[in-house]
Scaffold this active site. Structure first.
Site, PDB file in Angstrom:
ATOM      1  CG  HIS A 289      -1.665  -1.310   1.531  1.00 38.83           C
ATOM      2  ND1 HIS A 289      -2.746  -1.480   0.738  1.00 38.83           N
ATOM      3  CD2 HIS A 289      -1.505  -2.183   2.614  1.00 38.83           C
ATOM      4  CE1 HIS A 289      -3.444  -2.690   1.096  1.00 38.83           C
ATOM      5  NE2 HIS A 289      -2.549  -2.917   2.047  1.00 38.83           N
ATOM      6  CG  ASP A 290       1.586   2.663   3.895  1.00 44.29           C
ATOM      7  OD1 ASP A 290       0.461   2.717   3.672  1.00 44.29           O
ATOM      8  OD2 ASP A 290       2.093   2.200   4.956  1.00 44.29           O
TER       9      ASP A 290
END
Length: 394
Positions: A289-290
Site C-alpha cells: 500500500h504505502d
C-alpha cells in the site's frame, strides 16, 4: 539534472511503511526532508522505534531525522492498535530488523525534541513555494494538525499524497473481499479503510479543504490491491532483476537473497500474506500500500511512474481526466463501525464535472515499473550498507 522533489514523509511503520521509507530515502528524484511518526499500525512509541530501525536497516540513520507526532486522533480517544496485521511490534515477522540506534532513539524521544508539526512546517518553509510534497501513509492526524497550526502552508506546498480510503463499486478490478456475502469496501471494517477510520475528522479536514483537495492525491485500497508482491516480484526483490534475454529467466535462483536487507523486506511482506489470502481472497501475493503514496509524487517529473487518473471503461477513456469530491463519514465510534456495521470512516466519492479541480484518485499505474523502481532502491541501499560496513571502526 533537475532538482529532486522535496518530500516530508508522515508514517506509522508498519510493514509497508518500511518500503515507503526505502523509496523516499533512495529514489534519485526525491529529497527526503524528514519523517514524522503517528499512531496507527502500532502505538506512537512503537512506530517511532520502527521508523528508526528501518532507517538503520537501509543505512540512512544519520541522514534522516525522525519526529514523533500524534499519539491519538484529533478528537477521539486513543485506541489499542490492532495486532492481527502487523503484530505486537508493528513490524513482526523478521529477526533481521536492527534495533533503533540508542543515540537516535534518545534524540527522537527527548522532551526537548522539536514538535513534529513544527519540524514539518520549518522544513516545508525552507523549500521554494510550489515544490514540496507531504506523503501520509498512516492516519493523517499530523497532516491535519500541521495545516490547522500553519494554514498558510496550504498554498505553499506542491501537494499532499495520502494512502487511505476506499471507493468500492468496481472502481478498479482489484479484489476487495466479501463480508457476510456482501462485497467489502474497507479493510478494517466493512466500509472503512484503517488509516481513515482511526481519525476520520483529520481525513475530513484535509480532503474537504478546497485548497488542499485540488492538490491532493488519494491512494485507496482499490488501487493498492492491484499491486501484489507475487512470487516473481519477491524473487526480483531477493535476487535482483531476472537475467537478460538468453539467461535463465523464470528459473529460481539459489541462496536466501543478495543481502540481509532484501531478505528482511521479503520476510516483512510475507508476514501479512496469510491475512490477505484468508480475509480478502488475494492469493497471488500480499498487496503493497504505502509506497504508492510516495511514488505518486513523481508525477510530472522525468522519473514519473505513470498513474492513470481516468476510467478505462468510459467512452472518453484517457481523454477525460477524473477529479473527485471526497466526503468522510465522521458519525459514529470505532466500536459502532467494528461491531454494529456503522459506516464511520467511509470515504464517499463523487465524480466532478470535466475540468473541475478536486482530489485525484488514480484507477491504475504502471505496476512493473513501480516494482522495478523498488528493486533499484534496494540495490542503492545495499551499496550504501556495504560502504558503511567497510568504514574502519572508531
Amino acid at each position: 539534472m533537475p532538482e529532486p522533489v522535496p518530500l516530508w514523509l508522515d508514517c506509522d511503520p508498519g510493514h509497508d511503511d518500511a518500503f515507503a521509507i526505502l523509496l523516499a530515502a533512495y529514489h534519485p528524484g526525491i529529497k527526503l526532508l524528514g519523517i514524522s511518526t503517528v499512531h496507527g499500525n502500532a502505538s506512537l512509541e512503537k512506530t517511532t522505534r520502527n521508523a528508526l530501525s528501518v532507517l538503520a536497516a537501509i543505512g540512512k540513520q544519520d541522514d534522516v531525522a525522525v519526529y514523533p507526532g500524534a499519539s491519538h486522533a484529533l478528537r477521539r480517544a486513543p485506541i489499542h492498535a490492532p495486532t492481527d496485521i502487523h503484530g505486537e511490534s508493528g513490524l513482526d515477522g523478521t529477526s533481521l530488523l536492527p534495533p533503533p540506534p540508542p543515540q537516535k532513539l534518545a534524540e527522537a524521544t527527548s522532551p526537548q525534541r522539536e514538535r513534529a508539526v513544527d519540524a514539518m512546517a520549518a522544513a516545508l518553509r525552507a523549500c521554494a513555494p510550489g515544490t514540496a510534497w507531504i506523503a501520509a501513509t498512516g492516519a493523517v492526524t499530523n497532516v491535519a494538525a500541521l495545516f490547522m497550526a500553519h494554514p498558510d502552508l496550504k498554498a505553499r506546498v506542491k501537494g499532499v499524497s495520502i494512502m487511505g480510503g476506499s471507493v468500492g463499486n468496481g472502481f478498479t478490478p482489484a479484489v476487495m473481499g466479501v463480508v457476510d456475502g456482501v462485497p467489502r469496501v474497507g479493510n478494517y471494517t466493512q466500509w472503512a479503510e484503517f488509516n481513515v477510520l482511526i481519525d476520520p475528522e483529520a481525513a475530513a479536514a484535509v480532503l474537504s479543504d478546497p485548497v488542499l483537495a485540488a492538490k491532493t492525491t488519494l491512494i485507496p485500497l482499490d488501487l493498492t490491491h492491484l499491486v501484489l508482491a507475487t512470487k516473481e516480484v519477491q524473487d526480483m526483490l531477493l535476487y535482483g532483476p531476472p537475467p537478460a534475454e538468453g539467461g535463465k529467466e523464470g528459473v529460481p535462483r539459489e541462496g536466501r537473497g543478495k543481502s540481509d536487507l532484501r531478505v528482511m523486506l521479503v520476510e516483512l511482506l510475507n508476514f501479512f500474506a496469510t491475512t490477505y489470502r484468508d480475509v480478502f481472497g488475494i492469493v497471488e501475493g500480499p498487496p503493497l500500500h504505502d509506497p504508492l503514496a510516495v511514488a505518486a509524487i513523481l508525477t510530472g517529473t522525468e522519473y514519473e511512474i505513470p498513474f492513470y487518473d481516468y476510467d478505462p471503461k468510459s467512452p472518453e477513456g484517457p481523454g477525460r481526466r477524473e477529479r473527485f469530491e471526497v466526503e468522510v463519514v465522521t458519525d459514529g465510534t470505532l466500536e459502532d463501525a467494528k461491531h454494529r456495521g456503522a459506516p464511520t470512516g467511509r470515504t464517499v466519492v463523487k465524480l466532478l464535472p470535466p475540468g473541475s479541480e478536486g482530489v485525484r484518485i488514480p484507477r491504475g499505474l504502471d505496476i512493473p515499473l513501480f516494482w522495478k523502481v523498488i528493486e533499484e532502491c534496494c540495490e542503492r541501499a545495499d551499496q550504501a550498507n556495504k560502504k558503511i560496513l567497510a568504514r574502519p571502526a572508531n
